[in-house]
Design a protein around this motif. Structure first.
Motif, PDB file in Angstrom:
ATOM      1  N   TRP A 101       0.835  -1.210   0.000  1.00 53.58           N
ATOM      2  CA  TRP A 101       0.000   0.000   0.000  1.00 53.58           C
ATOM      3  C   TRP A 101       0.869   1.259   0.000  1.00 53.58           C
ATOM      4  O   TRP A 101       0.728   2.130  -0.847  1.00 53.58           O
ATOM      5  CB  TRP A 101      -0.918  -0.034   1.221  1.00 53.58           C
ATOM      6  N   LYS A 102       1.822   1.315   0.961  1.00 46.72           N
ATOM      7  CA  LYS A 102       2.613   2.526   1.113  1.00 46.72           C
ATOM      8  C   LYS A 102       3.740   2.613   0.079  1.00 46.72           C
ATOM      9  O   LYS A 102       3.893   3.626  -0.610  1.00 46.72           O
ATOM     10  CB  LYS A 102       3.207   2.582   2.526  1.00 46.72           C
ATOM     11  N   ALA A 103       4.542   1.529  -0.003  1.00 47.45           N
ATOM     12  CA  ALA A 103       5.697   1.563  -0.904  1.00 47.45           C
ATOM     13  C   ALA A 103       5.292   1.318  -2.355  1.00 47.45           C
ATOM     14  O   ALA A 103       5.745   2.019  -3.265  1.00 47.45           O
ATOM     15  CB  ALA A 103       6.725   0.520  -0.467  1.00 47.45           C
ATOM     16  N   GLY A 104       4.443   0.291  -2.552  1.00 48.02           N
ATOM     17  CA  GLY A 104       4.069  -0.046  -3.916  1.00 48.02           C
ATOM     18  C   GLY A 104       3.074   0.928  -4.522  1.00 48.02           C
ATOM     19  O   GLY A 104       3.378   1.648  -5.483  1.00 48.02           O
ATOM     20  N   ASP A 105       1.894   0.968  -3.933  1.00 50.50           N
ATOM     21  CA  ASP A 105       0.827   1.802  -4.494  1.00 50.50           C
ATOM     22  C   ASP A 105       1.098   3.285  -4.263  1.00 50.50           C
ATOM     23  O   ASP A 105       0.979   4.101  -5.171  1.00 50.50           O
ATOM     24  CB  ASP A 105      -0.512   1.403  -3.860  1.00 50.50           C
ATOM     25  N   GLY A 106       1.469   3.633  -3.018  1.00 54.19           N
ATOM     26  CA  GLY A 106       1.637   5.045  -2.687  1.00 54.19           C
ATOM     27  C   GLY A 106       2.880   5.662  -3.281  1.00 54.19           C
ATOM     28  O   GLY A 106       2.811   6.686  -3.967  1.00 54.19           O
ATOM     29  N   ALA A 107       4.047   5.016  -3.017  1.00 50.73           N
ATOM     30  CA  ALA A 107       5.312   5.635  -3.421  1.00 50.73           C
ATOM     31  C   ALA A 107       5.609   5.457  -4.909  1.00 50.73           C
ATOM     32  O   ALA A 107       6.054   6.396  -5.574  1.00 50.73           O
ATOM     33  CB  ALA A 107       6.454   5.048  -2.590  1.00 50.73           C
ATOM     34  N   LEU A 112       4.984   8.022  -8.881  1.00 48.70           N
ATOM     35  CA  LEU A 112       5.502   8.281 -10.225  1.00 48.70           C
ATOM     36  C   LEU A 112       4.387   8.504 -11.233  1.00 48.70           C
ATOM     37  O   LEU A 112       4.640   9.002 -12.329  1.00 48.70           O
ATOM     38  CB  LEU A 112       6.368   7.104 -10.678  1.00 48.70           C
ATOM     39  N   GLY A 113       3.185   8.111 -10.863  1.00 47.52           N
ATOM     40  CA  GLY A 113       2.053   8.235 -11.780  1.00 47.52           C
ATOM     41  C   GLY A 113       1.261   9.502 -11.539  1.00 47.52           C
ATOM     42  O   GLY A 113       1.810  10.618 -11.608  1.00 47.52           O
ATOM     43  N   PRO A 114      -0.019   9.383 -11.236  1.00 44.63           N
ATOM     44  CA  PRO A 114      -0.884  10.570 -11.124  1.00 44.63           C
ATOM     45  C   PRO A 114      -0.424  11.563 -10.062  1.00 44.63           C
ATOM     46  O   PRO A 114      -0.427  12.770 -10.295  1.00 44.63           O
ATOM     47  CB  PRO A 114      -2.257   9.977 -10.780  1.00 44.63           C
ATOM     48  N   ASP A 115       0.000  11.072  -8.895  1.00 46.38           N
ATOM     49  CA  ASP A 115       0.440  12.005  -7.852  1.00 46.38           C
ATOM     50  C   ASP A 115       1.723  12.716  -8.262  1.00 46.38           C
ATOM     51  O   ASP A 115       1.897  13.923  -8.015  1.00 46.38           O
ATOM     52  CB  ASP A 115       0.663  11.264  -6.526  1.00 46.38           C
TER      53      ASP A 115
END
Length: 648
Positions: free
Chosen positions: A591-597, A602-605
């Protein structure tokens, strides 16, 4: 038509109470569901007489369900003796639970939803027991799991109920995955999932092999072991049992429905239904025997240390299910179903009786805060006595016995008479469990009803007998606990009546017929369970009436062992360390490293952050000073001239 009505009336009632509960009101929802169950029970009794007694077994095809190439599965209702027995058990206990719930849930604001869930649960179980193929059985199997989740989590505002329902759902998914693999294996071996195609071909596949995870194994042993994994989850066998005690977070009628005749017996029913296949899987039968015996023993030890009245009965259920499984393991399928039937009556009686106690004690479930109430709720006290006598298997040989006296004894006798090492192992663990069962049953009785009152004066002042709508179902179940054993013995497991009663619904190889061997075994084998049961009752009387300080003294002497058993052998802690925490860490990391970071970073955020940075930088150029803009224009002209000058 009677078959269809007996099965689909609960579904219709569930639909009406669930979607029109607000229109018809609480009373209307209760009337619709209870009336539907009463009619379904009446039709089930009619079907039992027609099928089990008169021999008119039938298969009712409703529709072609799945058609994919050469694969065809009909939606059909298989009603033979095994199904007829289960219809009586499921609809009988469920009807009593529905009626009992009218009184027990009288102060709950969500009565229509509760009654709808009860009826839905019943329908799903009926789908399971009337299935004519494994795919249809899987539908009922999963439906029961969903309905149990809804019922355990009925009081969803309680975190403990949320956790318990999720635990039940997830643990059962482990077993269900094994069941699904078992169904796939059966299809690979037989080319069909329909019982009519599988059972006649079982003997021809006895020596078949296939590759499973790189191992060359017996095909039927592998398939049956996978099916057994599914049964372990639903029927709370050792290893996949941890959900069962926590399911007590649901309302008491739910506990009675799940633990007596429905969800937990699904595994026993499935293995009995698949008896023609299991008879050619000796390794699988040996594993079932050993695990069933260990379950009976381990659950009984835990039951002796618990103080929550419902949890004690829950561990009793787990222990009795162990008896049913090791009966199946020694090919005493009929004895397992016989105990399933008798157990449904006295265990539902005990759970509903416990609910009556909790109702009288203003919601208190801790037996340490009870005592001295038998004169205040005498009817409930008598009902609990009957249930405990049936559970402990008390009777007078050759004269009369309570329900468990007949069904538990024939299981133990069959285990010994099987003549196998695992059968003898199961017998002696079963004897030890019988002693502990009698002890913790009377421990519950003495702590709850006898001795000095340990509740507060305010609670004691409000102790009262339950209304007739709650005591009435107790009476019906008590009749079953009193008579089911003696009435059903000959038909279910007797010498002559057994073949005529079952008529091939359960198939046992002649060399494996441990029930026949049990009738010719030594008398002490059947007499010993009664002796240890009486000793267990006597010891409980000494510990909790004559010398009430004895349990605390004994606990201090064997403190390490008591800590182990009281903490339920630390299964929950071990599973938390091995599976729950790593899964949570993995999930948190993804969640934090994969999806969030990574993905969002690198994507939308990331794109959004860069755009905001560029916009912020550009906005600083908008200063409002004319000379800044003039300077920018000069820079632009120089850049433009330079581009034209230096371009190739």
């Amino acid at each position: 038509m009677a078959v269809i009505a007996a099965i689909f009336l609960p579904l219709l009632a569930s639909f009406i109470a669930g979607f029109f509960g607000r229109r018809i009101g609480d009373r209307g929802s209760q009337l619709v569901t209870c009336a539907a169950m009463l009619v379904a029970l009446g039709l089930s009794i009619h079907l039992f007489v027609d099928v089990a007694i008169n021999g008119h077994a039938q298969v009712v095809t409703l529709a072609n369900w799945v058609a994919s190439g050469a694969f065809h599965v009909d939606w059909a209702l298989r009603v033979d003796t095994l199904t007829a027995v289960m219809l009586i058990v499921v609809n009988g206990v469920s009807t009593m639970v529905h009626i009992y719930s009218v009184g027990y849930m009288s102060h709950d604001p969500d009565k229509p939803r509760f009654m709808s869930y009860l009826s839905l649960f019943t329908f799903m179980m009926l789908m399971l027991v009337t299935a004519d193929n494994l795919l249809q059985m899987f539908f009922g199997w999963e439906g029961v799991g969903v309905a149990s989740y809804l019922l355990i989590n009925f009081w969803f505002e309680k975190k403990s109920a949320n956790d318990a329902s999720m635990k039940a759902f997830l643990v059962n998914r482990v077993g269900d995955f094994g069941f699904a693999l078992g169904i796939f294996s059966i299809f690979i071996i037989f080319g069909s999932v329909e019982f009519s195609a599988i059972f006649p071909a079982a003997a021809s596949k006895a020596h078949a092999t296939f590759n499973f995870l790189g191992w060359h194994v017996s095909a039927l042993d592998c398939a049956c072991l996978l099916l057994f994994v599914g049964a372990m989850g639903k029927s709370a066998q050792l290893g996949l049992h941890t959900w069962l005690p926590d399911a007590m977070e649901g309302p008491t009628p739910v506990s009675a429905l799940i633990h007596a005749a429905t969800m937990v017996t699904a595994g026993v029913f499935m293995l009995a239904r698949m008896s023609p296949v299991f008879e050619y899987a000796p390794t699988a039968l040996a594993v079932v025997t050993v695990l069933g015996a260990l379950t009976a023993f381990v659950a009984a030890t835990i039951g002796m240390t618990q103080f929550d009245i419902k949890r004690v009965i829950a561990y009793s259920t787990m222990s009795q299910l162990g008896y049913m499984f090791f009966a199946i393991g020694v090919s005493a399928y009929q004895a397992a179903v016989f105990h399933l039937m008798t157990h449904a009556f006295f265990k539902a009686l005990l759970f509903l009786g416990a609910g009556s106690v909790i109702h009288a004690m203003s919601g208190e479930q801790d037996m340490r805060k009870m005592g001295g109430i038998w004169k205040l709720i005498p009817y409930t006290w008598v009902m609990m006595w009957i249930g405990n006598l049936a559970l402990a298997g008390i009777g007078i040989p050759g004269v009369y016995g309570f329900a468990g006296f007949y069904s538990k004894d024939i299981i133990l006798e069959a285990a010994y008479a099987s003549g196998t090492g695992v059968g003898h192992f199961a017998y002696w663990l079963g004897i030890a469990a019988a002693f502990m069962t009698a002890f913790y049953s009377w421990r519950l009785l003495f702590m709850t009803f006898h001795g000095k009152p340990r509740a507060s004066k305010d609670v004691m002042d409000h102790v009262h007998e339950s209304p007739v709508v709650m005591t009435g179902p107790l009476t019906v179940l008590a009749v079953g606990a009193l008579l089911a054993g003696i009435v059903g013995y000959n038909a279910f497991v007797g010498h002559e009546a057994r073949p005529e009663f079952w008529r091939g619904a359960i198939q046992v190889l002649h060399a494996h017929d441990s029930i026949h061997a049990a009738h010719e075994g030594p008398h002490w084998v059947g007499f010993l369970p009664l002796v240890v049961g009486l000793v267990g009752i006597g010891l409980a009387y000494v510990c909790y009436i004559l010398v009430p300080s004895m349990p605390a003294t004994f606990t201090k002497i064997v403190k390490p062992l008591h800590v182990l058993v009281f903490n339920k052998y630390f299964f929950d802690q071990i599973y938390t360390a091995l599976f729950v925490k790593p899964a949570m860490l993995l999930g948190f990391g993804l969640w934090k490293a994969g999806d969030g970071a990574i993905i969002d970073g690198l994507g939308p955020d990331g794109v959004a952050k860069t755009t905001r940075g560029v916009a912020a930088g550009v906005s600083r150029l908008q200063s409002g000073y004319v000379y800044h803009y003039a300077f920018a224009m000069v820079i632009g002209v120089v850049a433009l001239v330079g581009w034209f000058y230096f371009k190739p």
